[in-house]
Design a protein around this motif. Structure first.
Motif, PDB file in Angstrom:
ATOM      1  N   UNK A  40       0.808  -1.219   0.000  1.00 39.68           N
ATOM      2  CA  UNK A  40       0.000   0.000   0.000  1.00 39.68           C
ATOM      3  C   UNK A  40       0.841   1.269   0.000  1.00 39.68           C
ATOM      4  N   UNK A  41       2.101   1.161   0.416  1.00 41.43           N
ATOM      5  CA  UNK A  41       2.973   2.330   0.421  1.00 41.43           C
ATOM      6  C   UNK A  41       3.867   2.394  -0.808  1.00 41.43           C
ATOM      7  N   UNK A  42       3.825   1.362  -1.642  1.00 39.94           N
ATOM      8  CA  UNK A  42       4.672   1.362  -2.833  1.00 39.94           C
ATOM      9  C   UNK A  42       3.887   1.417  -4.131  1.00 39.94           C
ATOM     10  N   UNK A  43       2.566   1.167  -4.070  1.00 42.23           N
ATOM     11  CA  UNK A  43       1.717   1.185  -5.262  1.00 42.23           C
ATOM     12  C   UNK A  43       0.580   2.175  -5.025  1.00 42.23           C
ATOM     13  N   UNK A  63      -3.761   0.095   9.069  1.00 44.59           N
ATOM     14  CA  UNK A  63      -4.473   1.343   8.774  1.00 44.59           C
ATOM     15  C   UNK A  63      -3.831   2.521   9.485  1.00 44.59           C
ATOM     16  N   UNK A  64      -3.515   2.347  10.759  1.00 42.99           N
ATOM     17  CA  UNK A  64      -2.890   3.437  11.515  1.00 42.99           C
ATOM     18  C   UNK A  64      -1.550   3.830  10.900  1.00 42.99           C
ATOM     19  N   UNK A  65      -0.770   2.830  10.485  1.00 41.72           N
ATOM     20  CA  UNK A  65       0.533   3.112   9.877  1.00 41.72           C
ATOM     21  C   UNK A  65       0.377   3.845   8.549  1.00 41.72           C
ATOM     22  N   UNK A  66      -0.621   3.464   7.767  1.00 42.14           N
ATOM     23  CA  UNK A  66      -0.860   4.144   6.490  1.00 42.14           C
ATOM     24  C   UNK A  66      -1.208   5.604   6.715  1.00 42.14           C
ATOM     25  N   UNK A  67      -2.104   5.861   7.643  1.00 41.44           N
ATOM     26  CA  UNK A  67      -2.517   7.247   7.890  1.00 41.44           C
ATOM     27  C   UNK A  67      -1.376   8.055   8.505  1.00 41.44           C
ATOM     28  N   UNK A  68      -0.555   7.417   9.333  1.00 38.57           N
ATOM     29  CA  UNK A  68       0.608   8.117   9.893  1.00 38.57           C
ATOM     30  C   UNK A  68       1.579   8.531   8.787  1.00 38.57           C
ATOM     31  N   UNK A  69       1.639   7.711   7.730  1.00 39.67           N
ATOM     32  CA  UNK A  69       2.530   8.016   6.602  1.00 39.67           C
ATOM     33  C   UNK A  69       1.845   8.873   5.544  1.00 39.67           C
ATOM     34  N   UNK A  71      -0.760   8.223   3.772  1.00 42.10           N
ATOM     35  CA  UNK A  71      -1.325   7.475   2.644  1.00 42.10           C
ATOM     36  C   UNK A  71      -2.833   7.512   2.831  1.00 42.10           C
ATOM     37  N   UNK A  72      -3.530   8.216   1.945  1.00 46.42           N
ATOM     38  CA  UNK A  72      -4.958   8.469   2.135  1.00 46.42           C
ATOM     39  C   UNK A  72      -5.831   7.635   1.203  1.00 46.42           C
ATOM     40  N   UNK A  73      -5.289   6.534   0.681  1.00 47.49           N
ATOM     41  CA  UNK A  73      -6.083   5.627  -0.150  1.00 47.49           C
ATOM     42  C   UNK A  73      -7.340   5.200   0.613  1.00 47.49           C
ATOM     43  N   UNK A  74      -8.518   5.256  -0.023  1.00 43.01           N
ATOM     44  CA  UNK A  74      -9.744   4.819   0.669  1.00 43.01           C
ATOM     45  C   UNK A  74      -9.642   3.367   1.126  1.00 43.01           C
ATOM     46  N   UNK A  75     -10.037   3.103   2.358  1.00 43.15           N
ATOM     47  CA  UNK A  75      -9.940   1.761   2.946  1.00 43.15           C
ATOM     48  C   UNK A  75     -11.319   1.270   3.362  1.00 43.15           C
ATOM     49  N   UNK A  92     -12.385   5.501  13.521  1.00 46.67           N
ATOM     50  CA  UNK A  92     -11.562   6.481  14.225  1.00 46.67           C
ATOM     51  C   UNK A  92     -10.126   6.473  13.724  1.00 46.67           C
ATOM     52  N   UNK A  93      -9.650   5.309  13.283  1.00 47.25           N
ATOM     53  CA  UNK A  93      -8.281   5.212  12.778  1.00 47.25           C
ATOM     54  C   UNK A  93      -8.147   5.723  11.343  1.00 47.25           C
ATOM     55  N   UNK A  94      -9.279   5.971  10.689  1.00 45.65           N
ATOM     56  CA  UNK A  94      -9.214   6.515   9.341  1.00 45.65           C
ATOM     57  C   UNK A  94      -9.801   5.643   8.264  1.00 45.65           C
ATOM     58  N   UNK A  95     -10.517   4.560   8.641  1.00 49.07           N
ATOM     59  CA  UNK A  95     -11.194   3.751   7.629  1.00 49.07           C
ATOM     60  C   UNK A  95     -12.318   4.565   6.987  1.00 49.07           C
ATOM     61  N   UNK A  96     -12.600   4.272   5.735  1.00 52.82           N
ATOM     62  CA  UNK A  96     -13.641   4.998   5.016  1.00 52.82           C
ATOM     63  C   UNK A  96     -14.971   4.253   5.013  1.00 52.82           C
ATOM     64  N   UNK A  97     -14.920   2.939   5.234  1.00 57.61           N
ATOM     65  CA  UNK A  97     -16.146   2.149   5.285  1.00 57.61           C
ATOM     66  C   UNK A  97     -15.832   0.849   6.000  1.00 57.61           C
ATOM     67  N   UNK A  98     -16.874   0.095   6.355  1.00 58.36           N
ATOM     68  CA  UNK A  98     -16.722  -1.100   7.186  1.00 58.36           C
ATOM     69  C   UNK A  98     -17.772  -2.114   6.749  1.00 58.36           C
ATOM     70  N   UNK A  99     -17.336  -3.350   6.517  1.00 58.08           N
ATOM     71  CA  UNK A  99     -18.252  -4.404   6.088  1.00 58.08           C
ATOM     72  C   UNK A  99     -18.008  -5.641   6.944  1.00 58.08           C
TER      73      UNK A  99
END
Length: 217
Positions: A40-43, A63-69, A71-75, A92-99
């Motif tokens: 997720x951090x290289x593509x 997810x927390x690591x992505x948002x700390x870096x 990286x705002x790709x929808x999750x 709260x950690x920055x997810x955009x949706x939950x299933x």
């Protein structure tokens, strides 16, 4: 649209890769949290489907690591848990949706398309380039008000071009976001651009010499 699917249930990921591929998505799959973070951090993915219970590093940590870096790709998070606190933690950690598992594949596809339409809250519900329109939710395409019948892959190619209509898009970028295999021969892009031109008109997609393609008038 290129999507990363992260889940350690290999039967599920195989099914999702086949199903999403048939819907016109290009799908990469990994099975643990460390691989997910690396991918997720290289593509530059358009969306990520992320399970919570993963080996090595759980989905919350990824997810927390992505948002700390930044990286705002929808999750879109997946979980066998349906407690309200689990949902709240992910959001709260920055997810955009939950299933919650088990889930409807039709709903998953609809949620993904909704996320891709609004990763920053600024994308229009219906895409327009000249007199060509594409509704990402229904996959309906028109030119000058007349419906145009496109395959799933043709629609995905058109959607990517329309989302980036302000610039020329290179063949490598198109291949990597529209096809399942990054190693696919670049000629496939030319072939599908030809299909779009036959169905939409030759002026619908313009060749920019030395760069790639962009939407025409």
């Amino acid at each position: 649209m290129r999507v990363l699917v992260v889940d350690d249930e290999r039967g599920l990921t195989r099914a999702l890769q086949r199903g999403l591929g048939a819907e016109g998505f290009a799908v990469d799959v990994v099975h643990d949290g460390d691989s997910a973070l690396e991918a997720a951090t290289s593509v530059d993915y358009d969306a990520i489907v992320l399970d919570i219970m993963l080996p090595r590093r759980n989905g919350y940590d990824v997810l927390a690591a992505l948002r700390d870096r930044e990286v705002w790709t929808p999750v879109l998070m997946l979980s066998a848990k349906d407690g309200e606190h689990d949902v709240a933690d992910g959001l709260d950690l920055g997810a955009d949706d939950y299933l919650t598992k088990p889930f409807s594949f039709v709903v998953l596809v609809a949620r993904l398309r909704a996320l891709v339409r609004r990763p920053t809250g600024a994308r229009p519900a219906v895409l327009t380039a000249g007199d060509v329109t594409l509704d990402p939710s229904t996959r309906e395409v028109t030119r000058a008000g007349s419906p145009v019948d496109l395959t799933a892959r043709e629609t995905s190619l058109l959607e990517y071009l329309m989302r980036h209509a302000d610039r020329a898009v290179g063949k490598v970028e198109l291949r990597d976001h529209v096809w399942d295999a990054p190693g696919e021969d670049l000629n496939v892009v030319e072939v599908y651009v030809g299909y779009l031109r036959r169905k939409l008109g030759r002026d619908a997609v313009v060749t920019v010499r030395g760069t790639g393609y962009r939407m025409g008038g």
